[in-house]
Every structure is written in C-alpha cells, then in structure tokens.
Design a protein around this motif. Structure first.
Motif, PDB file in Angstrom:
ATOM      1  N   ARG A   1      -4.842  11.743  -6.219  1.00  0.00           N
ATOM      2  CA  ARG A   1      -5.898  11.080  -5.433  1.00  0.00           C
ATOM      3  C   ARG A   1      -5.620  11.337  -3.962  1.00  0.00           C
ATOM      4  O   ARG A   1      -4.459  11.340  -3.551  1.00  0.00           O
ATOM      5  CB  ARG A   1      -5.905   9.566  -5.660  1.00  0.00           C
ATOM      6  CG  ARG A   1      -6.450   9.215  -7.009  1.00  0.00           C
ATOM      7  CD  ARG A   1      -6.695   7.712  -7.138  1.00  0.00           C
ATOM      8  NE  ARG A   1      -6.341   7.324  -8.486  1.00  0.00           N
ATOM      9  CZ  ARG A   1      -5.839   6.169  -8.833  1.00  0.00           C
ATOM     10  NH1 ARG A   1      -5.624   5.250  -7.919  1.00  0.00           N
ATOM     11  NH2 ARG A   1      -5.538   5.895 -10.073  1.00  0.00           N
ATOM     12  N   THR A   2      -6.695  11.518  -3.201  1.00  0.00           N
ATOM     13  CA  THR A   2      -6.525  11.809  -1.777  1.00  0.00           C
ATOM     14  C   THR A   2      -5.721  10.703  -1.094  1.00  0.00           C
ATOM     15  O   THR A   2      -4.877  10.974  -0.234  1.00  0.00           O
ATOM     16  CB  THR A   2      -7.905  11.954  -1.099  1.00  0.00           C
ATOM     17  OG1 THR A   2      -8.649  12.870  -1.889  1.00  0.00           O
ATOM     18  CG2 THR A   2      -7.798  12.494   0.315  1.00  0.00           C
ATOM     19  N   ALA A   3      -5.973   9.455  -1.508  1.00  0.00           N
ATOM     20  CA  ALA A   3      -5.259   8.326  -0.873  1.00  0.00           C
ATOM     21  C   ALA A   3      -3.745   8.446  -1.098  1.00  0.00           C
ATOM     22  O   ALA A   3      -2.954   8.029  -0.238  1.00  0.00           O
ATOM     23  CB  ALA A   3      -5.764   7.001  -1.438  1.00  0.00           C
ATOM     24  N   PHE A   4      -3.347   9.014  -2.247  1.00  0.00           N
ATOM     25  CA  PHE A   4      -1.911   9.168  -2.513  1.00  0.00           C
ATOM     26  C   PHE A   4      -1.296  10.122  -1.494  1.00  0.00           C
ATOM     27  O   PHE A   4      -0.225   9.886  -0.945  1.00  0.00           O
ATOM     28  CB  PHE A   4      -1.653   9.720  -3.918  1.00  0.00           C
ATOM     29  CG  PHE A   4      -1.992   8.786  -5.050  1.00  0.00           C
ATOM     30  CD1 PHE A   4      -2.292   7.448  -4.817  1.00  0.00           C
ATOM     31  CD2 PHE A   4      -2.003   9.255  -6.359  1.00  0.00           C
ATOM     32  CE1 PHE A   4      -2.594   6.591  -5.871  1.00  0.00           C
ATOM     33  CE2 PHE A   4      -2.307   8.405  -7.416  1.00  0.00           C
ATOM     34  CZ  PHE A   4      -2.601   7.083  -7.171  1.00  0.00           C
TER      35      PHE A   4
ATOM     36  N   GLN B   1       2.275   1.699  -3.481  1.00  0.00           N
ATOM     37  CA  GLN B   1       1.278   2.214  -4.442  1.00  0.00           C
ATOM     38  C   GLN B   1       0.981   3.695  -4.187  1.00  0.00           C
ATOM     39  O   GLN B   1       0.888   4.471  -5.135  1.00  0.00           O
ATOM     40  CB  GLN B   1      -0.050   1.430  -4.310  1.00  0.00           C
ATOM     41  CG  GLN B   1       0.052  -0.044  -4.711  1.00  0.00           C
ATOM     42  CD  GLN B   1       0.315  -0.241  -6.202  1.00  0.00           C
ATOM     43  OE1 GLN B   1       0.035   0.635  -7.018  1.00  0.00           O
ATOM     44  NE2 GLN B   1       0.893  -1.384  -6.559  1.00  0.00           N
ATOM     45  N   GLU B   2       0.819   4.065  -2.932  1.00  0.00           N
ATOM     46  CA  GLU B   2       0.330   5.426  -2.633  1.00  0.00           C
ATOM     47  C   GLU B   2       1.456   6.457  -2.509  1.00  0.00           C
ATOM     48  O   GLU B   2       1.376   7.535  -3.094  1.00  0.00           O
ATOM     49  CB  GLU B   2      -0.510   5.395  -1.352  1.00  0.00           C
ATOM     50  CG  GLU B   2      -1.780   4.578  -1.532  1.00  0.00           C
ATOM     51  CD  GLU B   2      -2.564   4.367  -0.252  1.00  0.00           C
ATOM     52  OE1 GLU B   2      -3.630   3.729  -0.323  1.00  0.00           O
ATOM     53  OE2 GLU B   2      -2.104   4.817   0.829  1.00  0.00           O
ATOM     54  N   TYR B   3       2.483   6.118  -1.784  1.00  0.00           N
ATOM     55  CA  TYR B   3       3.603   7.052  -1.565  1.00  0.00           C
ATOM     56  C   TYR B   3       4.528   7.101  -2.772  1.00  0.00           C
ATOM     57  O   TYR B   3       4.870   8.169  -3.277  1.00  0.00           O
ATOM     58  CB  TYR B   3       4.372   6.633  -0.305  1.00  0.00           C
ATOM     59  CG  TYR B   3       5.851   6.955  -0.295  1.00  0.00           C
ATOM     60  CD1 TYR B   3       6.309   8.226   0.060  1.00  0.00           C
ATOM     61  CD2 TYR B   3       6.805   5.981  -0.622  1.00  0.00           C
ATOM     62  CE1 TYR B   3       7.685   8.516   0.068  1.00  0.00           C
ATOM     63  CE2 TYR B   3       8.163   6.255  -0.612  1.00  0.00           C
ATOM     64  CZ  TYR B   3       8.598   7.527  -0.272  1.00  0.00           C
ATOM     65  OH  TYR B   3       9.946   7.813  -0.265  1.00  0.00           O
TER      66      TYR B   3
ATOM     67  N   GLU C   1      -2.437  10.827   1.424  1.00  0.00           N
ATOM     68  CA  GLU C   1      -2.419  10.211   2.763  1.00  0.00           C
ATOM     69  C   GLU C   1      -1.257   9.222   2.895  1.00  0.00           C
ATOM     70  O   GLU C   1      -0.576   9.178   3.924  1.00  0.00           O
ATOM     71  CB  GLU C   1      -3.754   9.517   3.056  1.00  0.00           C
ATOM     72  CG  GLU C   1      -4.824  10.531   3.429  1.00  0.00           C
ATOM     73  CD  GLU C   1      -6.250  10.011   3.275  1.00  0.00           C
ATOM     74  OE1 GLU C   1      -6.430   8.808   2.989  1.00  0.00           O
ATOM     75  OE2 GLU C   1      -7.177  10.843   3.414  1.00  0.00           O
ATOM     76  N   GLY C   2      -1.020   8.450   1.838  1.00  0.00           N
ATOM     77  CA  GLY C   2       0.095   7.494   1.849  1.00  0.00           C
ATOM     78  C   GLY C   2       1.428   8.209   1.957  1.00  0.00           C
ATOM     79  O   GLY C   2       2.344   7.758   2.651  1.00  0.00           O
TER      80      GLY C   2
ATOM     81  N   GLU D   1       0.833  -1.216   0.000  1.00  0.00           N
ATOM     82  CA  GLU D   1       0.000   0.000   0.000  1.00  0.00           C
ATOM     83  C   GLU D   1       0.870   1.269   0.000  1.00  0.00           C
ATOM     84  O   GLU D   1       0.608   2.225  -0.730  1.00  0.00           O
ATOM     85  CB  GLU D   1      -0.887  -0.036   1.247  1.00  0.00           C
ATOM     86  CG  GLU D   1      -2.037   0.932   1.212  1.00  0.00           C
ATOM     87  CD  GLU D   1      -2.853   0.867   2.499  1.00  0.00           C
ATOM     88  OE1 GLU D   1      -2.269   0.554   3.585  1.00  0.00           O
ATOM     89  OE2 GLU D   1      -4.059   1.124   2.432  1.00  0.00           O
ATOM     90  N   ASP D   2       1.922   1.239   0.816  1.00  0.00           N
ATOM     91  CA  ASP D   2       2.859   2.374   0.827  1.00  0.00           C
ATOM     92  C   ASP D   2       3.443   2.586  -0.571  1.00  0.00           C
ATOM     93  O   ASP D   2       3.543   3.712  -1.065  1.00  0.00           O
ATOM     94  CB  ASP D   2       4.054   2.110   1.763  1.00  0.00           C
ATOM     95  CG  ASP D   2       3.670   2.050   3.237  1.00  0.00           C
ATOM     96  OD1 ASP D   2       2.623   2.616   3.592  1.00  0.00           O
ATOM     97  OD2 ASP D   2       4.438   1.446   4.019  1.00  0.00           O
TER      98      ASP D   2
ATOM     99  N   ARG E   1       1.843   9.321   5.432  1.00  0.00           N
ATOM    100  CA  ARG E   1       2.063   8.159   6.309  1.00  0.00           C
ATOM    101  C   ARG E   1       3.513   7.667   6.207  1.00  0.00           C
ATOM    102  O   ARG E   1       4.151   7.394   7.216  1.00  0.00           O
ATOM    103  CB  ARG E   1       1.088   7.040   5.907  1.00  0.00           C
ATOM    104  CG  ARG E   1       1.204   5.776   6.727  1.00  0.00           C
ATOM    105  CD  ARG E   1       0.187   4.736   6.295  1.00  0.00           C
ATOM    106  NE  ARG E   1       0.451   4.223   4.959  1.00  0.00           N
ATOM    107  CZ  ARG E   1      -0.352   4.384   3.911  1.00  0.00           C
ATOM    108  NH1 ARG E   1      -1.506   5.025   4.023  1.00  0.00           N
ATOM    109  NH2 ARG E   1      -0.012   3.882   2.742  1.00  0.00           N
TER     110      ARG E   1
END
Ligand code: GDG
Length: 461
Positions: free
Chosen positions: A101-104, A76-78, A106-107, A73-74, A110
């Motif tokens: 994307r908001t999830a990006f 993909q997003e970070y 957030e990643g 997940e890290d 994080r």
C-alpha cells in the motif's frame, strides 16, 4: 579506534545481553570494547496525542543506547506494513503474501527520516555507522540528505532476492538506489550478493568495477559476503550443562529405545513448518518401523502476531500436528510435540544435544542460526545429524549436512530416515567437518570481517 554506532530496528536490552545470548552479545561486546552507541526503536507505540516524542538516551558503561519512539501510525505503516508485509515476504520470495500500500511506503520513508533526524546530532565526524536489516534500507540516503558524511555500512540479515522478484514491488529502483548510498553493503551468501550485482547491472546499468565494488553517483560502494555465525564455545558450554528436565526425558527415551527429531523456529511462514510436519508424517508412512521409535519436537516461538499471515500459519500447524497425532499416536507414544512458546536458551541447547536429528527446513532463510546451534550442541562422540534446507543461507557452507528440498516432502522423509539410521563413524566425520565450518564462520569472524571492510573503506577514502 573509531567509535561504532549501531543502528537496528530494535535495540537489544544492554542491561541483559549476557543472558539473552546470540548476536546481541557479539554486537554489544564490540560496542563495549570500542565505545559506542546503539540506536533503534524502543518497541513502544505512543498515540499521536502524546507527541512530540523525543529519543531516550541511557548509558551502560561506554555504551549509550538511544531509543526512538514510534507512533501507532508508524508501527502500522513502517513496521507491520512495509517492513513485514512487503519487504519480508518479498525478500523471501513470497510474492503471494506481499500486501503493498502506498501508505506503507510513505510510513517507511517517514520512519527512516525520523531515525536519521535522531542520529544526525549524535554523530562525530569519524564514527563508523553500521545499520542492520531491511527496516532501514534508505537510512544512508536520509543521512546524506542531512549532510552526514560518516562511513556507513549495511548488513542484510535476510535473503536479497533475484532481480525479477524484486522488480515486482513498486519503487524497487528507489529502494536499491537508496541502498547504494551506503559505503559498504554486506550479505549472508554469494547468491544474495550476486542478486544485487545483477540488479545493478540489469536495472541501473551499473557494471561492477571489480568483483566486489561498484561505482554509483561518483562514489565507490563496497559489496561483500559476510556469513553470520554463533559464539561456538559459549553454545558448546551451554549444551554440556545439564538441564534436569531434558535429562530425565532423555533417559526415558533411552530406556524405550526412542529417538527424537528437533525443530526450533520463530513461527514464521518462511520456515517451512507445515511441510516439515508433513515430511515427518511421510516418514511414518514410508517406514512403519519408525512408528513408536521416533518423535518430532517442534518448538515454534510466537512472533509478529499482529500480521494476519502469522495467525494463519499458526492455525495450520495446530491442525496438522493434531491430525498426525490423531492418526499415529499410541497410549504411550506421541509422535509430534508441538510447543508454541519461547523456551529458555539453556534448555534449547540441551534439547539439541539430546536429539538425533536437527530438522531445519526453511523455504528461504538469510542464514539460519539454529542449524549452527544444533551442530555446536552435539556430543562429538555420538553426534546427531543435521537435515538442512538447500534454501537456507547456511547450506552454502554446511555441506556435510543432509541437504534437502523443503518443498519435497518425500525427499525430506527419506533424509530423516537416513539421518536416524546413519552409522556412528559417518556421523562423527560429518560432525567434525561441520564444527570446523561453524568455527571458521563464527560470530566474531562476522563482526571482525564487516568492521574491517568498513575501516578499509575509510582508509581508502
Ligand atoms: C534472522 C534471519 C539469520 C528461537 N526460538 C527460541 C530461541 N530462538 C533463537 C534461536 C536462534 C534465533 O532465535 C533464530 O535465529 P535464526 O537465524 O534461526 O532465524 P531468524 O530469527 O529468522 O533471524 C536469519 C538471522 O536473522 C541472523 O542474521 O540467520 O536467516 O531470518 O538463535 O536459537 N531462543 C530462545 N527460545 C526460543 O524459544 N531462547
């Protein structure tokens, strides 16, 4: 001497840096000479099921490497998400390729927090913490939240865009405010530095205290321009070392009276590769006498293949080189040699030396070390000519190159022709001037300059 802690997305393989060359060597040498720690991601992706994931520490003499594992997940997003599908295109002025994307976001936050968690217990009070590149813009802010008060510096390897481009991304203000939590912020060029200053003034209402410092939340932030460079002598030595396959090919070309143009890049949409190939095609159209007497060798090293935009550019380049070869090739002459593989560094240096034009045409580039490597590799007696994009950071300094607009195919074709037909004495003069410039701004000057700015700051505190 204060201990140096380097933080970057990836940690160079400290057991191998003598072979890999480039920046990693300079940083590793600096770490070795003063003792230090290098912290970054280990490149692996663990599934969440394997959590909790702990940093891994390895020691090489006086240098410790600490690698931080990331989850899928890290990654993909970070990494693929915010770093390489938002910040990379945005900072290279490619708003059309930004996929926010908001999830990006957030990643990204994080993982920066994860880095800060791993770093905090390692730090000693008088460490200098030097953070690299766009993956880690908010790291100083995260460290401050954890009570760290060490001196922090940040160097951006890629361009810093103009305020109106930056303002296109959601939470841009947060990004820049986080960046300003560093004590020293370094850029490749005066253009990038000016862009941060204008953003600070226009969007945050912060006026410069003097030409390089600004006051932010009761702190002094030092900003500066630290153009990155190469280890010139090491590259010269490498270029002078014979590589048999390159020498044989060079002899064959000499007998046939042929010249070679060379391009070497990671296969990235910022490097201007399709228009570079079109410019070569245009050269063959505009100057028919160039047919059968000049070839383009383009090495495009695979990179970030998990990002869609990279698969697209690869397909485009393969189609273009096939089209040009189909149109112009003869039974004993292939106009474009396109290599989609990594090539050993020694072979690269020999290829640069054996090529009459170095063709470096990024649409945007923080600096572009290939331009400097091409110059270092030349035979001073019979040097080649550097054709360089005005949008590469290197163009701010390398003024004796033939400077081109990478969006203007005709301009590039004419400059290629000029380079290929330039008289030897003009080539020698330009080469001598360019060598002086790459020596003045070499890897050591960059390292020493940035570290001095960090130490100065510490002394002033
Ligand atoms: C970023 C910024 C900034 C390339 N192909 C092969 C290979 N290379 C080497 C080159 C050169 C390096 O990789 C590429 O450096 P650049 O500076 O040209 O570009 P980026 O990778 O985009 O680097 C850039 C840089 O950071 C440093 O701050 O200048 O603006 O974008 O050294 O020679 N090396 C080998 N085989 C290859 O096939 N061995």
């Amino acid at each position: 001497m204060r201990r140096l802690v380097v933080v970057s997305n990836r940690v160079a393989d400290l057991s191998k840096t003598t072979q890999s060359g480039g920046l990693a060597v300079g940083l590793a040498d600096s770490l070795k000479s003063r003792g230090g720690v290098w912290v970054g991601w280990d490149g692996a992706r663990a599934s969440d099921a394997e959590a909790p994931l702990e940093p891994r520490t390895q020691t090489f003499g006086d240098v410790t490497s600490v690698t931080i594992p990331l989850t899928e997940e890290d990654y993909q997003e970070y990494y693929l998400g915010f770093s390489n599908s938002v910040l990379w295109p945005l900072f290279h002025y490619r708003l059309d390729l930004v996929e926010y994307r908001t999830a990006f976001m957030e990643g990204y936050r994080r993982v920066n927090a994860k880095f800060a968690d791993a770093l905090t217990p390692l730090l000693r009070p008088d460490d200098l913490v030097w953070v690299h590149d766009y993956h880690l813009l908010p790291l100083a802010a995260e460290l401050r939240k954890r009570g760290c008060r060490q001196r922090t510096g940040f160097f951006l390897h890629i361009p810093f865009p103009s305020p109106d481009i930056l303002a296109a991304v959601p939470r841009h203000r947060w990004l820049v405010e986080s960046l300003l939590e560093f004590d020293v912020i370094g850029f490749q060029t005066h253009t990038d530095l000016g862009n941060l200053h204008r953003y600070a003034e226009d969007h945050l209402g912060i006026a410069l205290a003097d030409e390089s410092t600004l006051r932010f939340r009761d702190r002094t932030v030092v900003t500066g321009c630290f153009p990155i460079g190469i280890d010139v002598d090491a590259f010269v030595a490498m270029a002078e070392t014979p590589v048999e396959a390159v020498q044989i090919e060079q002899m064959r070309r000499k007998i046939l009276g042929r010249k070679q143009i060379i391009g070497v890049d990671r296969l990235d949409y910022t490097k201007g590769l399709p228009d570079r190939l079109r410019a070569f095609e245009r050269l063959l159209e505009l100057y028919p006498d160039m047919r059968k007497t000049v070839a383009l060798m383009q090495i495009a090293t695979p990179t970030r293949q998990d990002v869609d935009a990279y698969a697209e550019i690869r397909a485009e380049l393969e189609a273009l080189s096939g089209k040009i070869n189909g149109r112009f090739a003869d039974f004993n002459w292939t106009p474009v040699r396109y290599i989609h593989r990594a090539v050993p560094r020694e072979a690269l240096a020999a290829l640069f030396r054996a090529s009459q034009v170095g063709f470096v045409t990024p649409l945007r580039d923080g600096m572009n070390l290939v331009a400097k490597e091409y110059v270092a590799a030349q035979d001073p007696d019979d040097p080649g000519v550097l054709v360089l994009s005005k949008f590469a950071g290197a163009a701010e300094d390398l003024r004796e190159a033939l400077i081109v607009n990478p969006y203007d195919v005709d301009d590039m074709a004419r400059s290629l022709h000029r380079g290929l037909t330039m008289a030897r004495d003009e080539r020698q003069e330009r080469q001598a001037a360019l060598m002086r410039r790459i020596r003045r701004h070499d890897a050591k000057a960059w390292l020493d300059g940035f570290l001095a700015a960090m130490e100065d700051d510490a002394a002033a505190a």
